[in-house]
Design a protein around this motif. Structure first.
Motif, mmCIF file in Angstrom:
data_model
loop_
_atom_site.group_PDB
_atom_site.id
_atom_site.type_symbol
_atom_site.label_atom_id
_atom_site.label_comp_id
_atom_site.label_asym_id
_atom_site.label_seq_id
_atom_site.Cartn_x
_atom_site.Cartn_y
_atom_site.Cartn_z
ATOM 1 N N GLU A 332 -12.666 -3.194 6.158
ATOM 2 C CA GLU A 332 -11.275 -3.056 6.590
ATOM 3 C C GLU A 332 -10.378 -4.038 5.845
ATOM 4 O OE1 GLU A 332 -13.544 -2.138 10.516
ATOM 5 O OE2 GLU A 332 -13.894 -3.298 8.692
ATOM 6 N N ILE A 333 -10.877 -5.259 5.625
ATOM 7 C CA ILE A 333 -10.089 -6.261 4.917
ATOM 8 C C ILE A 333 -9.831 -5.827 3.476
ATOM 9 C CG2 ILE A 333 -10.094 -8.627 4.034
ATOM 10 C CD1 ILE A 333 -11.724 -9.405 6.552
ATOM 11 N N VAL A 334 -10.878 -5.370 2.792
ATOM 12 C CA VAL A 334 -10.736 -4.931 1.404
ATOM 13 C C VAL A 334 -9.773 -3.749 1.309
ATOM 14 C CG1 VAL A 334 -11.926 -3.964 -0.605
ATOM 15 C CG2 VAL A 334 -13.001 -5.799 0.720
ATOM 16 N N THR A 335 -9.911 -2.800 2.203
ATOM 17 C CA THR A 335 -9.047 -1.622 2.203
ATOM 18 C C THR A 335 -7.587 -2.004 2.429
ATOM 19 O OG1 THR A 335 -10.864 -0.258 3.052
ATOM 20 C CG2 THR A 335 -8.634 0.617 3.294
ATOM 21 N N ASP A 336 -7.356 -2.950 3.346
ATOM 22 C CA ASP A 336 -5.999 -3.393 3.657
ATOM 23 C C ASP A 336 -5.357 -4.090 2.457
ATOM 24 O OD1 ASP A 336 -3.833 -3.627 5.316
ATOM 25 O OD2 ASP A 336 -4.533 -5.455 6.301
ATOM 26 N N ILE A 337 -6.100 -4.981 1.811
ATOM 27 C CA ILE A 337 -5.577 -5.694 0.649
ATOM 28 C C ILE A 337 -5.336 -4.741 -0.516
ATOM 29 C CG2 ILE A 337 -6.140 -7.448 -1.103
ATOM 30 C CD1 ILE A 337 -7.619 -8.963 1.159
ATOM 31 N N HIS A 338 -6.217 -3.772 -0.690
ATOM 32 C CA HIS A 338 -6.056 -2.780 -1.759
ATOM 33 C C HIS A 338 -4.770 -1.974 -1.561
ATOM 34 C CE1 HIS A 338 -6.922 1.178 -3.770
ATOM 35 N NE2 HIS A 338 -7.179 0.345 -4.743
ATOM 36 N N ALA A 339 -4.491 -1.582 -0.320
ATOM 37 C CA ALA A 339 -3.268 -0.828 -0.034
ATOM 38 C C ALA A 339 -2.023 -1.677 -0.315
ATOM 39 C CB ALA A 339 -3.277 -0.372 1.425
ATOM 40 N N TRP A 340 -2.109 -2.967 0.019
ATOM 41 C CA TRP A 340 -1.006 -3.901 -0.257
ATOM 42 C C TRP A 340 -0.754 -4.027 -1.758
ATOM 43 C CZ3 TRP A 340 -2.336 -9.059 -2.130
ATOM 44 C CH2 TRP A 340 -1.244 -9.900 -2.301
ATOM 45 N N LEU A 341 -1.816 -4.112 -2.548
ATOM 46 C CA LEU A 341 -1.673 -4.170 -4.004
ATOM 47 C C LEU A 341 -0.993 -2.911 -4.531
ATOM 48 C CD1 LEU A 341 -5.178 -5.650 -4.955
ATOM 49 C CD2 LEU A 341 -2.976 -6.743 -5.400
ATOM 50 N N ASP A 342 -1.374 -1.780 -3.994
ATOM 51 C CA ASP A 342 -0.779 -0.505 -4.409
ATOM 52 C C ASP A 342 0.718 -0.470 -4.113
ATOM 53 O OD1 ASP A 342 -2.392 1.209 -5.805
ATOM 54 O OD2 ASP A 342 -3.145 2.290 -4.062
ATOM 55 N N GLU A 343 1.077 -0.941 -2.919
ATOM 56 C CA GLU A 343 2.468 -0.851 -2.468
ATOM 57 C C GLU A 343 3.385 -1.843 -3.190
ATOM 58 O OE1 GLU A 343 2.262 -1.498 1.726
ATOM 59 O OE2 GLU A 343 0.924 0.222 2.049
ATOM 60 N N ASN A 344 2.808 -2.943 -3.693
ATOM 61 C CA ASN A 344 3.632 -4.018 -4.259
ATOM 62 C C ASN A 344 3.204 -4.394 -5.676
ATOM 63 O OD1 ASN A 344 5.218 -5.039 -1.663
ATOM 64 N ND2 ASN A 344 3.089 -4.703 -1.062
ATOM 65 N N ARG A 345 2.693 -3.408 -6.410
ATOM 66 C CA ARG A 345 2.107 -3.704 -7.722
ATOM 67 C C ARG A 345 3.081 -4.411 -8.655
ATOM 68 N NH1 ARG A 345 -2.100 -0.437 -11.401
ATOM 69 N NH2 ARG A 345 -1.879 -1.727 -13.282
ATOM 70 N N ALA A 346 4.301 -3.942 -8.729
ATOM 71 C CA ALA A 346 5.254 -4.487 -9.692
ATOM 72 C C ALA A 346 5.510 -5.980 -9.443
ATOM 73 C CB ALA A 346 6.565 -3.708 -9.638
ATOM 74 N N ALA A 347 5.619 -6.357 -8.179
ATOM 75 C CA ALA A 347 5.898 -7.762 -7.858
ATOM 76 C C ALA A 347 4.663 -8.644 -8.010
ATOM 77 C CB ALA A 347 6.430 -7.876 -6.420
ATOM 78 N N LEU A 348 3.484 -8.068 -7.735
ATOM 79 C CA LEU A 348 2.259 -8.864 -7.681
ATOM 80 C C LEU A 348 1.556 -8.980 -9.028
ATOM 81 C CD1 LEU A 348 0.799 -7.486 -4.332
ATOM 82 C CD2 LEU A 348 1.950 -9.678 -4.704
ATOM 83 N N GLU A 349 1.746 -8.011 -9.906
ATOM 84 C CA GLU A 349 1.003 -8.002 -11.163
ATOM 85 C C GLU A 349 1.217 -9.269 -11.996
ATOM 86 O OE1 GLU A 349 -0.252 -4.823 -14.654
ATOM 87 O OE2 GLU A 349 1.324 -4.335 -13.219
ATOM 88 N N PRO A 350 2.444 -9.789 -12.121
ATOM 89 C CA PRO A 350 2.616 -11.006 -12.925
ATOM 90 C C PRO A 350 1.925 -12.227 -12.312
ATOM 91 C CG PRO A 350 4.721 -9.906 -12.549
ATOM 92 C CD PRO A 350 3.737 -9.265 -11.648
ATOM 93 N N ILE A 351 1.687 -12.205 -11.007
ATOM 94 C CA ILE A 351 1.094 -13.352 -10.323
ATOM 95 C C ILE A 351 -0.431 -13.245 -10.257
ATOM 96 C CG2 ILE A 351 0.997 -14.605 -8.113
ATOM 97 C CD1 ILE A 351 3.897 -13.559 -7.647
ATOM 98 N N LEU A 352 -0.923 -12.055 -9.953
ATOM 99 C CA LEU A 352 -2.351 -11.889 -9.680
ATOM 100 C C LEU A 352 -3.156 -11.413 -10.881
ATOM 101 C CD1 LEU A 352 -2.206 -10.325 -6.094
ATOM 102 C CD2 LEU A 352 -2.813 -12.662 -6.715
ATOM 103 N N LYS A 353 -2.478 -10.885 -11.883
ATOM 104 C CA LYS A 353 -3.218 -10.336 -13.017
ATOM 105 C C LYS A 353 -3.587 -11.460 -14.012
ATOM 106 C CE LYS A 353 -3.246 -6.629 -16.438
ATOM 107 N NZ LYS A 353 -2.544 -5.459 -16.982
#
Length: 353
Positions: A332-353
């Motif tokens: 459930e945790i992995v699925t939840d975080i994966h959905a969050w990455l999908d929804e906020n990819r543009a903002a998160l990619e420069p930080i997490l990639k």
């Protein structure tokens, strides 16, 4: 009720603030943060939208508390959270934040007779004692045995009476020193307090890095198709941790906020427990299934400084006192975080990639 949440733009602080405001719209919630950690700036719009007042300040500076309004409860969620912090010979920021910052928070709470909820860490437990526990090596993970030579440990995990003698990392030491001061303020100043020793906390809006936030890091590396490494213990990826979803932690903090007299002065271990635990090897398998991606994972046999083979939280005491136990498991945790990455990819990619 009026609340001050320190580290209020961080992962834990902002998540707790937003959840509390959603559940209790009439509460006035202040979020104090110095915005040092990259990604915390993304919390500002979320806090504003939720109706939370952000205060830019630093818990290291006593003067920053002088202008704060009085509150009923302080939730101390600020920290330099890296286990590796200060090990390169530069511990000043760590100590000033995690120890002297806590003193400033305690004095502010005392001034206004506010209750005090402290987020500590499982890292207060000594490394060498954990590393010499009796364990079994299964196909995919390390497992704690029931027969142990030290108190406070069983196949259920590590409990609050686990021995505290020995080194634990500078990070863990600053948190333990803070715990000791909190106990003194509780006993001699009558400050109502509770200390939560949390295992790995994770969930959406955590900006995962190698030294802190491993769950989000692992999922993000799969999501963005980058490389990872199993570091230490032969490079097998059998190191095991329990994982606590931030939503489960919120339920505990919510209970403590409204029932503090029942746990006043207590130290509570709170984590995912055996039911919500995984080795890196097992986490990789779940990430592959949820993301549909397989990435290269290097094997580094040498152990990293301050690493431990396994840590599982024994939640027996906190469940007995509060009725709380975690509800969300690893998938459930992995699925939840994966959905969050999908929804906020543009903002998160420069930080997490």
């Amino acid at each position: 009720m009026k609340l001050l949440i320190t580290g209020g733009a961080g992962f834990v602080g902002s998540s707790l603030a937003i959840s509390l405001k959603q559940q209790y719209p009439d509460y006035q919630i202040f979020a104090l943060d110095n915005l040092k950690r990259r990604g915390s700036e993304l919390s500002l719009s979320r806090l504003k939208a939720a109706g939370i007042e952000f205060l830019h300040g630093d818990i290291r500076n006593k003067e920053d508390f002088d202008t704060l309004p009085p509150v009923d409860t302080v939730i101390e969620a600020s920290a330099e959270p890296s286990v590796l912090a200060g090990l390169d010979g530069t511990p000043d920021y760590l100590i000033n934040t995690n120890l002297f910052g806590t003193v400033n928070c305690l004095n502010y709470a005392l001034k206004h007779r506010a209750n005090f909820i402290f987020l500590s860490t499982s890292r207060v437990y000594p490394i060498k004692t954990i590393e010499t526990l009796n364990f079994e090596e299964a196909d995919t993970r390390f497992i704690l045995a029931d027969n142990q030579l030290v108190p406070g440990v069983s196949s259920r995990g590590i409990a609050e009476n686990f021995p505290l003698d020995g080194a634990r990392s500078l990070y863990g030491t600053t948190k333990l020193a803070s715990e000791l001061l909190i106990q003194e303020y509780n006993e001699f100043y009558g400050l109502k307090t509770v200390i939560n020793r949390c295992g790995v906390i994770t969930g959406p809006w955590q900006m995962g890095k190698v030294d802190q936030g491993v769950m989000v890091l692992w999922i993000a590396k799969h999501y963005f198709e980058q490389q990872l490494a199993y570091i230490g213990y032969g490079g097998t990826g059998k190191q095991t941790r329990d994982m606590l979803h931030i939503a489960d932690l919120y339920r505990l903090i919510d209970w403590e906020l409204h029932n503090l007299d029942k746990v006043n002065g207590q130290i509570l271990n709170a984590g995912g427990g055996v039911e919500s635990s995984a080795s890196l090897q097992e986490l990789t398998q779940i990430c592959q299934e949820v993301t549909g991606k397989t990435i290269p994972i290097k094997q580094v046999t040498e152990n990293r400084a301050a690493d431990i083979r396994l840590y599982i939280t024994d939640n027996t005491n906190v469940t007995k006192l509060t009725g709380w136990k975690p509800q969300l498991g690893i998938r459930e945790i992995v699925t939840d975080i994966h959905a969050w990455l999908d929804e906020n990819r543009a903002a998160l990619e420069p930080i997490l990639k």
